[in-house]
Design an enzyme around this catalytic site. Structure first.
Site, PDB file in Angstrom:
ATOM      1  N   GLY A  92      48.328  58.195  24.275  1.00 37.45           N
ATOM      2  CA  GLY A  92      49.415  57.722  25.150  1.00 37.45           C
ATOM      3  C   GLY A  92      49.657  58.666  26.310  1.00 37.45           C
ATOM      4  N   ASP A 127      52.869  70.317  27.626  1.00 36.95           N
ATOM      5  CA  ASP A 127      54.108  70.591  28.364  1.00 36.95           C
ATOM      6  C   ASP A 127      54.491  69.447  29.307  1.00 36.95           C
ATOM      7  OD1 ASP A 127      52.269  70.826  30.399  1.00 36.95           O
ATOM      8  OD2 ASP A 127      52.632  72.961  30.771  1.00 36.95           O
ATOM      9  N   GLY A 128      53.640  68.435  29.390  1.00 39.63           N
ATOM     10  CA  GLY A 128      53.964  67.278  30.231  1.00 39.63           C
ATOM     11  C   GLY A 128      53.757  67.511  31.715  1.00 39.63           C
ATOM     12  N   ARG A 178      49.538  57.772  41.778  1.00 35.96           N
ATOM     13  CA  ARG A 178      48.281  57.040  41.971  1.00 35.96           C
ATOM     14  C   ARG A 178      48.501  55.552  41.761  1.00 35.96           C
ATOM     15  NH1 ARG A 178      44.889  59.177  36.693  1.00 35.96           N
ATOM     16  NH2 ARG A 178      45.867  57.842  35.148  1.00 35.96           N
ATOM     17  N   ARG A 185      43.005  50.467  29.051  1.00 37.79           N
ATOM     18  CA  ARG A 185      41.794  51.203  28.696  1.00 37.79           C
ATOM     19  C   ARG A 185      41.243  50.643  27.404  1.00 37.79           C
ATOM     20  NH1 ARG A 185      44.193  56.483  30.111  1.00 37.79           N
ATOM     21  NH2 ARG A 185      46.102  55.903  31.161  1.00 37.79           N
ATOM     22  N   ASP A 254      39.765  56.547  25.928  1.00 37.40           N
ATOM     23  CA  ASP A 254      41.050  56.402  26.632  1.00 37.40           C
ATOM     24  C   ASP A 254      40.871  56.618  28.131  1.00 37.40           C
ATOM     25  OD1 ASP A 254      40.546  59.088  25.487  1.00 37.40           O
ATOM     26  OD2 ASP A 254      42.262  59.667  26.706  1.00 37.40           O
ATOM     27  N   ASN A 255      39.689  57.020  28.548  1.00 34.84           N
ATOM     28  CA  ASN A 255      39.421  57.174  29.980  1.00 34.84           C
ATOM     29  C   ASN A 255      38.405  56.141  30.454  1.00 34.84           C
ATOM     30  OD1 ASN A 255      41.191  59.332  30.117  1.00 34.84           O
ATOM     31  ND2 ASN A 255      39.610  60.862  29.806  1.00 34.84           N
ATOM     32  N   ASP A 264      40.906  59.089  35.693  1.00 34.07           N
ATOM     33  CA  ASP A 264      41.121  60.425  35.132  1.00 34.07           C
ATOM     34  C   ASP A 264      40.088  61.440  35.576  1.00 34.07           C
ATOM     35  OD1 ASP A 264      43.517  59.906  34.140  1.00 34.07           O
ATOM     36  OD2 ASP A 264      43.046  60.304  32.043  1.00 34.07           O
TER      37      ASP A 264
HETATM   38  P1  AMP Z   1      43.082  63.341  29.433  1.00 32.31           P
HETATM   39  O1  AMP Z   1      41.847  63.835  28.751  1.00 32.31           O
HETATM   40  O2  AMP Z   1      43.546  64.184  30.583  1.00 32.31           O
HETATM   41  O3  AMP Z   1      42.946  61.913  29.811  1.00 32.31           O
HETATM   42  O4  AMP Z   1      44.279  63.468  28.396  1.00 32.31           O
HETATM   43  C1  AMP Z   1      44.164  63.135  27.027  1.00 32.31           C
HETATM   44  C2  AMP Z   1      45.530  63.026  26.393  1.00 32.31           C
HETATM   45  O5  AMP Z   1      46.242  64.248  26.452  1.00 32.31           O
HETATM   46  C3  AMP Z   1      46.445  61.992  27.002  1.00 32.31           C
HETATM   47  O6  AMP Z   1      47.162  61.397  25.967  1.00 32.31           O
HETATM   48  C4  AMP Z   1      47.320  62.813  27.919  1.00 32.31           C
HETATM   49  O7  AMP Z   1      48.552  62.193  28.183  1.00 32.31           O
HETATM   50  C5  AMP Z   1      47.497  64.083  27.100  1.00 32.31           C
HETATM   51  N1  AMP Z   1      47.782  65.268  27.922  1.00 32.31           N
HETATM   52  C6  AMP Z   1      46.929  65.953  28.705  1.00 32.31           C
HETATM   53  N2  AMP Z   1      47.540  67.015  29.287  1.00 32.31           N
HETATM   54  C7  AMP Z   1      48.828  67.004  28.864  1.00 32.31           C
HETATM   55  C8  AMP Z   1      49.982  67.841  29.100  1.00 32.31           C
HETATM   56  N3  AMP Z   1      49.930  68.920  29.886  1.00 32.31           N
HETATM   57  N4  AMP Z   1      51.131  67.503  28.473  1.00 32.31           N
HETATM   58  C9  AMP Z   1      51.207  66.437  27.658  1.00 32.31           C
HETATM   59  N5  AMP Z   1      50.175  65.618  27.405  1.00 32.31           N
HETATM   60  C10 AMP Z   1      48.992  65.889  27.987  1.00 32.31           C
HETATM   61 MG    MG Z   2      43.190  60.192  30.219  1.00 36.95          MG
END
Ligand code: AMP
Ligand code: MG
Length: 485
Positions: A92, A127-128, A178, A185, A254-255, A264
């Protein structure tokens, strides 16, 4: 939340409304000191957005999610996914929000989505947040792909938040705004399937048909036709990546989009020396997402989509599996035919020519001689006009390339056609790093120059020579990219 922005910004909440099980209403964290770093005025205009307003305080607050129009319902979307082959039932949007859907000038909806907007219930240990550098990287590389004619999410703006982000060091924070045809996905379908609620799965599939592949609605088996349309879109997408030398770097399910757009931009990078084994991502130890593995990985991800959709293909599971396998089996042929046609075009050859052996021999020469992917094909355009030295000069195996050039020139390649498909400028890794470091320090000039080059990639312009040149050798061989930063 303060005063609402002008009524010109209307955000539909169709996804949130139609599929409430697939998201959670959520709000962006307050950005202490939002400051616009880059705005994509051309893209804003495609949505009829007023760029002066977007640059003003209310516009910037919209771009970080701190002031949303009346009636909008920002949500964090739920999805699952296979990451490096391992299944996670709940990923998510951990640091992202879907603000809502805008209407594009083409009449179709686009998601307006924020990345780096604060923790959500999906954040797990994260950390979001997002740092300025990686968000600008997504901006540059996604806009470069778009300019190359490759389907992708688009970047509307990057806003510095004034909030520090702790990584290996403390970095300035940012939010990327964006747009995308949608954020559906393969992982969205895996999530819906895992709920065991076939009605939800069906509503999600119907939503995807309506939004992305409306022709599927008229097929005998609409959801199988949806799957087939996604197979076709992904085969075409990955063929285009391969032709320009793009390495996505984190092709988790998920990407992988249902629309067939690239999504992504984490550890992505462009090839320098041609080599199928090229990996840039620091976390991809096994080379799962190496350049040459991308078509196979896409097909693997599509098999995961098929598994998720099986209950919609037929009530009889054996028949559902047989139907899914038939469609999945078309991936290779679709990919090969898109890629071969693209290679013929790169070599300036007409559609009817069988160039398979010529292409195979060229790729072997490029790999053995560590030849720069992008500048080679562009130089080959010059060779088609009679100036062969530009390409000859980069080969150690002169006899090999001379023999190959003779075979190729005998087919009368069309140099002008080659220049329309072989870019001069791609976001080379050393240039991207240079631009991001400078921007993080407050100097945006290298970023502006790089954007100028890569958003008009086919026309060679004086003054941009260094944007067309390969990286210094030590940089090219040691370059690593970092994920999730
Ligand atoms: P990604 O590989 O960047 O597509 O991210 C994979 C998952 O990790 C997704 O569920 C993102 O929302 C989560 N995610 C990545 N970086 C962070 C972050 N700094 N804080 C919270 N969730 C993250
Ligand atoms: Mg992603």
């Amino acid at each position: 939340m303060s005063t609402a922005p002008p009524s010109t910004v209307t955000l539909d909440d169709r996804f949130a409304r139609e599929l409430p099980e697939m998201s959670l209403p959520w709000q962006a964290e307050e950005a202490p000191e939002p400051r616009l770093l880059v705005l994509n005025e051309r893209l804003a205009a495609e949505f009829g957005l007023d760029t002066d307003w977007l640059r003003g305080p209310d516009g910037v607050r919209l771009l970080v999610g701190n002031q949303v129009p009346d009636g909008a319902t920002p949500v964090a979307q739920a999805y699952a996914g296979h990451q490096f082959g391992n299944y996670s039932p709940r990923l998510g949007d951990g640091r992202a929000l879907l603000l809502g859907e805008l209407v594009h000038a083409d009449g179709h909806p686009r998601d307006l989505h924020l990345k780096g907007s604060g923790r959500t219930p999906f954040a797990r240990g994260g950390d979001g947040l997002a740092a300025v550098g990686p968000m600008l990287r997504e901006y540059v590389v996604s806009e470069a792909l778009h300019a190359l004619g490759i389907p992708t999410t688009r970047s509307l703006a990057v806003v510095a938040t004034g909030r520090p982000v702790r990584r290996e060091t403390v970095l300035p924070g940012a939010v990327l705004a964006r747009t995308a045809s949608s954020h559906l996905r393969v992982g969205s379908f895996q999530y819906a399937r895992a709920t065991d609620d076939v009605d939800l799965l069906r509503r999600l599939a119907d939503h995807a048909v309506a939004r992305h592949h409306p022709a599927a609605a008229d097929a005998d088996r609409p959801h199988l036709a949806l799957f087939e349309a996604v197979v076709a879109a992904q085969a075409s997408l990955v063929a285009r990546w391969m032709l320009v030398g793009f390495v996505h770097g984190v092709m988790n399910t998920d990407n992988t989009t249902i629309s067939g757009e690239t999504i992504d931009y984490g550890p992505c990078a462009f090839l320098e020396a041609y080599d199928p084994a090229t990996v840039f991502s620091s976390i991809d130890h096994g080379g799962r997402y190496a350049y040459g593995n991308q078509p196979g990985v896409a097909q693997w991800n599509l098999a995961r989509l098929a598994e998720a959709l099986l209950p919609l293909f037929s009530d009889d599971q054996e028949q559902a599996v047989a139907l899914a396998l038939d469609v999945l089996g078309t991936f290779r042929e679709r990919y090969e035919s898109a890629w071969s046609a693209g290679m013929r075009a790169k070599l300036g050859l007409p559609g009817g020519v069988d160039a398979a052996a010529l292409v195979d021999d060229l790729l072997a020469l490029l790999r053995e001689n560590h030849v720069d992917h992008t500048s080679f094909y562009r130089g080959l355009g010059a060779a088609a006009r009679g100036d062969v030295e530009r390409v000859r000069g980069v080969f150690l195996d002169l006899a090999g390339i001379d023999a190959w050039l003779a075979r190729w020139r005998a087919l009368a390649p069309d140099a002008d056609a080659m220049d329309r498909v072989n870019p001069v400028y791609v976001p080379r890794n050393h240039l991207v790093e240079e631009a991001l470091s400078a921007a993080t320090e407050g100097d945006q000039e290298p970023l502006e120059r790089l954007l100028e080059a890569v958003t008009a990639p086919y026309g060679e312009r004086p003054g941009l020579e260094r944007y067309a040149a390969p990286a210094p050798e030590d940089f090219a061989t040691t370059y690593r990219t970092f994920c999730g930063t």
